[in-house]
Write a protein that holds these residues in place. Structure first.
Motif, short mmCIF file in Angstrom:
data_model
loop_
_atom_site.label_atom_id
_atom_site.label_comp_id
_atom_site.label_asym_id
_atom_site.label_seq_id
_atom_site.Cartn_x
_atom_site.Cartn_y
_atom_site.Cartn_z
N SER A 195 14.74 0.91 12.12
CA SER A 195 15.68 -0.20 11.94
C SER A 195 17.07 0.02 12.52
O SER A 195 17.66 -0.91 13.07
CB SER A 195 15.79 -0.54 10.45
OG SER A 195 14.53 -0.85 9.92
N PRO A 196 17.67 1.23 12.42
CA PRO A 196 19.05 1.37 12.92
C PRO A 196 19.16 1.72 14.39
O PRO A 196 20.25 2.05 14.87
CB PRO A 196 19.60 2.50 12.05
CG PRO A 196 18.43 3.34 11.71
CD PRO A 196 17.24 2.42 11.67
N THR A 197 18.07 1.64 15.17
CA THR A 197 18.10 2.09 16.55
C THR A 197 18.57 0.99 17.51
O THR A 197 17.88 0.64 18.45
CB THR A 197 16.72 2.61 16.99
OG1 THR A 197 15.75 1.55 16.81
CG2 THR A 197 16.29 3.81 16.19
N CYS A 198 19.78 0.48 17.26
CA CYS A 198 20.32 -0.58 18.10
C CYS A 198 21.38 -0.06 19.06
O CYS A 198 21.98 -0.83 19.81
CB CYS A 198 20.93 -1.68 17.23
SG CYS A 198 22.29 -1.10 16.20
N HIS A 199 21.62 1.24 19.06
CA HIS A 199 22.72 1.82 19.82
C HIS A 199 22.28 2.16 21.25
O HIS A 199 21.10 2.12 21.58
CB HIS A 199 23.23 3.07 19.11
CG HIS A 199 23.65 2.82 17.70
ND1 HIS A 199 24.85 2.27 17.36
CD2 HIS A 199 22.99 3.03 16.52
CE1 HIS A 199 24.94 2.16 16.04
NE2 HIS A 199 23.82 2.61 15.51
N VAL A 200 23.25 2.52 22.08
CA VAL A 200 22.94 2.98 23.42
C VAL A 200 22.11 4.26 23.31
O VAL A 200 22.56 5.26 22.73
CB VAL A 200 24.22 3.24 24.23
CG1 VAL A 200 23.88 3.81 25.60
CG2 VAL A 200 25.02 1.95 24.37
N ALA A 201 20.92 4.24 23.85
CA ALA A 201 20.00 5.36 23.69
C ALA A 201 18.97 5.31 24.81
O ALA A 201 18.94 4.37 25.62
CB ALA A 201 19.31 5.30 22.32
N LEU A 202 18.11 6.32 24.84
CA LEU A 202 17.00 6.31 25.79
C LEU A 202 16.15 5.06 25.54
O LEU A 202 15.94 4.67 24.39
CB LEU A 202 16.15 7.56 25.61
CG LEU A 202 16.83 8.91 25.87
CD1 LEU A 202 15.90 10.04 25.48
CD2 LEU A 202 17.23 9.03 27.33
N PRO A 203 15.65 4.42 26.59
CA PRO A 203 14.84 3.21 26.40
C PRO A 203 13.63 3.41 25.51
O PRO A 203 13.19 2.48 24.83
CB PRO A 203 14.42 2.83 27.83
CG PRO A 203 15.43 3.47 28.71
CD PRO A 203 15.84 4.74 28.02
N SER A 204 13.09 4.62 25.49
CA SER A 204 11.94 4.89 24.63
C SER A 204 12.35 5.11 23.18
O SER A 204 11.49 5.10 22.29
CB SER A 204 11.20 6.13 25.14
OG SER A 204 12.07 7.27 25.14
N VAL A 205 13.65 5.29 22.93
CA VAL A 205 14.15 5.55 21.58
C VAL A 205 14.64 4.27 20.93
O VAL A 205 14.44 4.04 19.73
CB VAL A 205 15.28 6.60 21.62
CG1 VAL A 205 15.97 6.73 20.27
CG2 VAL A 205 14.74 7.94 22.09
N ARG A 206 15.30 3.42 21.69
CA ARG A 206 15.88 2.21 21.12
C ARG A 206 14.77 1.19 20.81
O ARG A 206 13.97 0.85 21.67
CB ARG A 206 16.90 1.59 22.08
CG ARG A 206 17.58 0.37 21.48
CD ARG A 206 18.68 -0.16 22.37
NE ARG A 206 19.28 -1.35 21.75
CZ ARG A 206 20.27 -2.05 22.31
NH1 ARG A 206 20.78 -1.69 23.46
NH2 ARG A 206 20.74 -3.11 21.67
N CYS A 207 14.79 0.69 19.58
CA CYS A 207 13.77 -0.26 19.14
C CYS A 207 14.34 -1.60 18.70
O CYS A 207 13.58 -2.56 18.53
CB CYS A 207 12.97 0.31 17.98
SG CYS A 207 12.06 1.82 18.37
N GLN A 208 15.66 -1.69 18.49
CA GLN A 208 16.24 -2.90 17.93
C GLN A 208 17.39 -3.42 18.80
O GLN A 208 18.11 -2.64 19.43
CB GLN A 208 16.74 -2.66 16.51
CG GLN A 208 15.66 -2.22 15.55
CD GLN A 208 14.50 -3.20 15.48
OE1 GLN A 208 14.68 -4.42 15.62
NE2 GLN A 208 13.29 -2.68 15.28
#
Length: 469
Positions: A168-181
């Protein structure tokens, strides 16, 4: 062109009174090219990334007064020709209890909207137009920030249709495979999400829990922490006392702490306020947990916590969680899970869609009877729409969601709760959806999927009249 079908998936009867036909002109939303206008779904509040929008132009070309009643949870096939895709807009005027509401099908709006009130009517209607089925589905799921307020407190949480988010909290700048939201946790809560999937990294000598997705932190700009996320959740629940949030917590990441460390940290630092948390081991009724977070643990408790709650333990026990499964029970029997996530090629996404549909049908089969129900009405049906493959860019979360989410919107509008239209032809019970766990909702203001899930709770409002007097 096929004729228009209307599904009234609300607890109020409707009558179609006026049909107006306009010339339509496709309009692109930000980031959407004209080439995307062959999408299968158009929505009254639809995704700018996957669905076309059509703007009515000029004066009405044809106007017809009709009298087509559509009862509560009735599907009505009409003799009204559906809008020519990309070229026409139907403007439909409905009446309910003497008040009129207007809907365009399809719509020009890329954001969530409700039917236009033509007077001071009390109801709120949201609608999805599914072009492939020439079907307009009407829901009563407009007040997403407080949708649980409409439900009776005696219902166990397992009887509800609950939208959720994965990582749920993965809305931040991150690897495309990590970000889910696409959006942050507060915006998810404000728009109806009531199940959070949280993964934390645990240290041996430090109770700070960093938020992670597998081995990776959820932000490339620095660690994000569980305690900061909780501030946003508490603020929402303080402002919306009718609501509850089920929070699934799991240990991941590179920290050397164990499940036992995590269980003690949660008990001692985070979940010890009974006014904010429900940490008992049985499935509660909605009235017990309004304004609270319900702890669902995907970790094993330290033995020191076995004596909590009269010897029944601490939190809802989902520690024995089936891995990469199509349909399996947790060890405790609290949840029945579809969590097939290992999609190795993009064409395997259809398998995932089929599994989701099957689990939705299974979730909708049981019938809850208030008078005859056992103390624990279970299981939760937990249905993950999510999948990914780190090594295949075509199978990263956003790419999977772009295919799965629209297909499930279509299923919920056309086939869910309809006799003989589920994958296995199961009986239609309460037509709940269970907990539907998603990626990438809210992108560009698109909350269609959340609204469709919330909307199915209207079936409980009908049961309440009979069962809860």
């Amino acid at each position: 062109m096929a004729d228009l079908t209307i599904r009234n998936l609300t607890a109020t009867p409707l009558e179609l009174k006026v049909v107006e036909r306009f010339e339509g002109h496709p309009v692109s939303s930000k980031g959407t090219s004209q080439g995307n206008f062959t999408s299968r779904i158009t929505g009254i509040f639809n995704s700018s990334s996957v669905a076309p929008h059509v703007q009515p132009q000029g004066d009405v070309r044809d106007r017809k007064e009709v009298m087509i009643p559509i009862g509560k949870f009735e599907t009505r096939e009409t003799d009204i020709r559906a809008a020519d895709p990309g070229r026409e807009v139907l403007r439909l005027t409905f009446e309910s209890d003497g008040h009129r509401y207007q809907i365009d099908a399809p719509s020009s709006s890329p954001r969530c909207s409700v039917a236009k009130k033509l007077d001071d009517g009390p109801n709120e209607y949201t609608c999805v137009y599914v072009q492939s089925g020439s079907c307009l589905a009407i829901f009563s799921s407009a007040h997403l920030s407080s949708w649980m307020n409409q439900l009776h407190s005696d219902y166990p949480l397992t009887a509800l249709s609950i939208p959720g988010t994965h990582n749920s909290p993965t809305c931040h700048v991150a690897l495309p495979s990590v970000r889910c939201q696409a959006v942050n946790v507060r915006e998810q809560l404000d728009n109806g999400v009531r199940f959070f999937d949280i993964r934390v990294s645990v240290n041996i000598d430090n109770s700070d829990l960093s938020l992670v997705h597998s081995a990776f932190p959820i932000s490339l700009t620095g660690n994000k922490y569980f305690h900061d996320m909780l501030k946003d959740v508490y603020a929402f629940l303080d402002a919306n006392k009718s609501e509850t949030l089920i929070m699934s917590v799991k240990r991941e990441g590179t920290g050397r702490g164990t499940d036992h460390h995590l269980s003690k940290y949660l008990k001692e630092r985070y979940c010890n306020d009974g006014t904010k948390w429900f940490t008992k081991s049985y499935i509660p009724k909605l009235g017990e947990v309004r304004g609270k977070i319900v702890l669902l643990r995907r970790y094993a408790n330290d033995p020191v916590l076995d004596g909590e709650n009269g010897g029944t333990g601490f939190g809802l026990d989902c520690s024995q969680w089936p891995d990469n499964c199509a349909d399996e029970m947790t060890g405790s029997g609290i949840a029945r899970v579809q969590d097939f996530y290992d999609v190795d090629q993009s064409h395997n996404v259809q398998k995932k869609i089929d599994l989701v549909r099957g689990h939705l049908e299974r979730a909708g089969e049981p019938v809850y009877n208030h008078r005859d129900a056992p103390p624990e009405y279970k299981p939760f049906f937990v249905n993950f729409l999510t999948a990914s493959n780190f090594f295949n860019a075509n199978c990263w979360p956003e790419k999977i969601a772009a295919k799965v989410n629209p297909a499930i919107i279509e299923y919920l509008c056309l086939r869910h709760g309809a006799i003989g239209k589920g994958p296995a032809g199961l009986a239609i019970g309460d037509a709940r959806t269970g907990i539907v766990v998603t990626d990438w909702v809210g992108q560009g203001g698109d909350w269609d999927l959340i609204r469709c899930v919330v909307g199915w709770n209207a079936k409980l409002q009908l049961k309440a009249v009979v069962c809860l007097r």
